[in-house]
Design a protein around this motif. Sequence first.
Motif, short mmCIF file in Angstrom:
data_model
loop_
_atom_site.label_atom_id
_atom_site.label_comp_id
_atom_site.label_asym_id
_atom_site.label_seq_id
_atom_site.Cartn_x
_atom_site.Cartn_y
_atom_site.Cartn_z
N VAL A 21 3.54 -7.25 -8.86
CA VAL A 21 2.49 -6.49 -8.18
C VAL A 21 1.91 -7.33 -7.05
CG1 VAL A 21 0.27 -5.34 -8.45
CG2 VAL A 21 1.98 -5.18 -10.26
N HIS A 22 1.92 -6.77 -5.86
CA HIS A 22 1.36 -7.45 -4.68
C HIS A 22 -0.13 -7.65 -4.91
CE1 HIS A 22 0.04 -8.07 -0.54
NE2 HIS A 22 1.29 -8.45 -0.31
N PRO A 23 -0.64 -8.86 -4.69
CA PRO A 23 -2.04 -9.16 -5.04
C PRO A 23 -3.10 -8.39 -4.26
CG PRO A 23 -1.05 -10.99 -3.85
CD PRO A 23 0.05 -10.02 -4.15
N THR A 24 -2.83 -8.01 -3.03
CA THR A 24 -3.84 -7.27 -2.27
C THR A 24 -3.54 -5.79 -2.16
OG1 THR A 24 -2.78 -7.86 -0.19
CG2 THR A 24 -4.60 -9.26 -0.92
N GLU A 25 -2.28 -5.42 -2.02
CA GLU A 25 -1.92 -4.01 -1.89
C GLU A 25 -1.90 -3.29 -3.24
OE1 GLU A 25 -1.61 -2.25 0.86
OE2 GLU A 25 -1.99 -4.00 2.09
N ARG A 26 -1.76 -4.06 -4.31
CA ARG A 26 -1.78 -3.52 -5.69
C ARG A 26 -0.66 -2.50 -5.95
NH1 ARG A 26 -3.27 -6.96 -8.46
NH2 ARG A 26 -3.68 -5.55 -10.15
N ILE A 27 0.51 -2.74 -5.33
CA ILE A 27 1.69 -1.93 -5.62
C ILE A 27 2.84 -2.87 -5.97
CG2 ILE A 27 1.05 0.07 -4.21
CD1 ILE A 27 2.83 -0.96 -1.99
N GLN A 54 8.48 10.88 -2.84
CA GLN A 54 8.40 11.23 -1.42
C GLN A 54 7.47 10.26 -0.68
OE1 GLN A 54 6.83 15.16 -0.84
NE2 GLN A 54 7.53 15.27 1.27
N ASP A 55 6.43 9.79 -1.35
CA ASP A 55 5.44 8.90 -0.73
C ASP A 55 5.90 7.43 -0.67
OD1 ASP A 55 3.77 11.08 -0.49
OD2 ASP A 55 2.52 10.54 -2.22
N LEU A 56 6.83 7.03 -1.51
CA LEU A 56 7.21 5.61 -1.62
C LEU A 56 7.69 4.98 -0.32
CD1 LEU A 56 8.90 5.46 -5.14
CD2 LEU A 56 6.54 4.91 -4.52
N PRO A 57 8.54 5.62 0.48
CA PRO A 57 8.99 4.96 1.72
C PRO A 57 7.85 4.61 2.67
CG PRO A 57 10.41 6.83 1.20
CD PRO A 57 9.24 6.89 0.25
N ASP A 58 6.78 5.39 2.66
CA ASP A 58 5.63 5.10 3.52
C ASP A 58 4.84 3.88 3.05
OD1 ASP A 58 6.25 7.27 5.11
OD2 ASP A 58 4.93 8.63 4.00
N ARG A 59 5.04 3.47 1.81
CA ARG A 59 4.31 2.32 1.27
C ARG A 59 4.98 0.99 1.60
NH1 ARG A 59 2.96 4.48 -4.83
NH2 ARG A 59 1.93 6.42 -4.20
N LYS A 60 6.28 1.02 1.83
CA LYS A 60 7.04 -0.21 2.07
C LYS A 60 6.46 -1.07 3.19
CE LYS A 60 11.65 -2.01 2.84
NZ LYS A 60 13.07 -1.71 2.96
N PRO A 61 6.11 -0.49 4.35
CA PRO A 61 5.56 -1.33 5.43
C PRO A 61 4.27 -2.06 5.06
CG PRO A 61 6.18 0.84 6.27
CD PRO A 61 6.28 0.90 4.77
N ARG A 62 3.56 -1.59 4.07
CA ARG A 62 2.33 -2.27 3.65
C ARG A 62 2.61 -3.67 3.13
NH1 ARG A 62 -0.32 2.13 -0.24
NH2 ARG A 62 -1.40 0.28 -0.97
N LEU A 63 3.83 -3.91 2.67
CA LEU A 63 4.18 -5.23 2.13
C LEU A 63 4.86 -6.12 3.15
CD1 LEU A 63 5.54 -4.16 -1.36
CD2 LEU A 63 3.21 -4.73 -0.70
#
Length: 77
Positions: A21-27, A54-63
Amino acid sequence: MTKMVWKRDEVESPCIQICVVHPTERICTGCYRTIDEITRWSKMDSSERAKIMQDLPDRKPRLAKRRGGRAARLTRD
């Protein structure tokens, strides 16, 4: 005799067994789901799972945010 495999018609888990789990993004850095989504996955219906998938690909850039690297360290006093 043919061996038949019973299979449920449901959305598969995006888990790739890299559970950090990413410490700041919490994913999760492997599948991009939140801890709550991971915990509840087996209890979700197919429509809820499909929406998350459907939402997961949009989360990738957050990391993938860069923090400056070497150039940032060289400019600090």
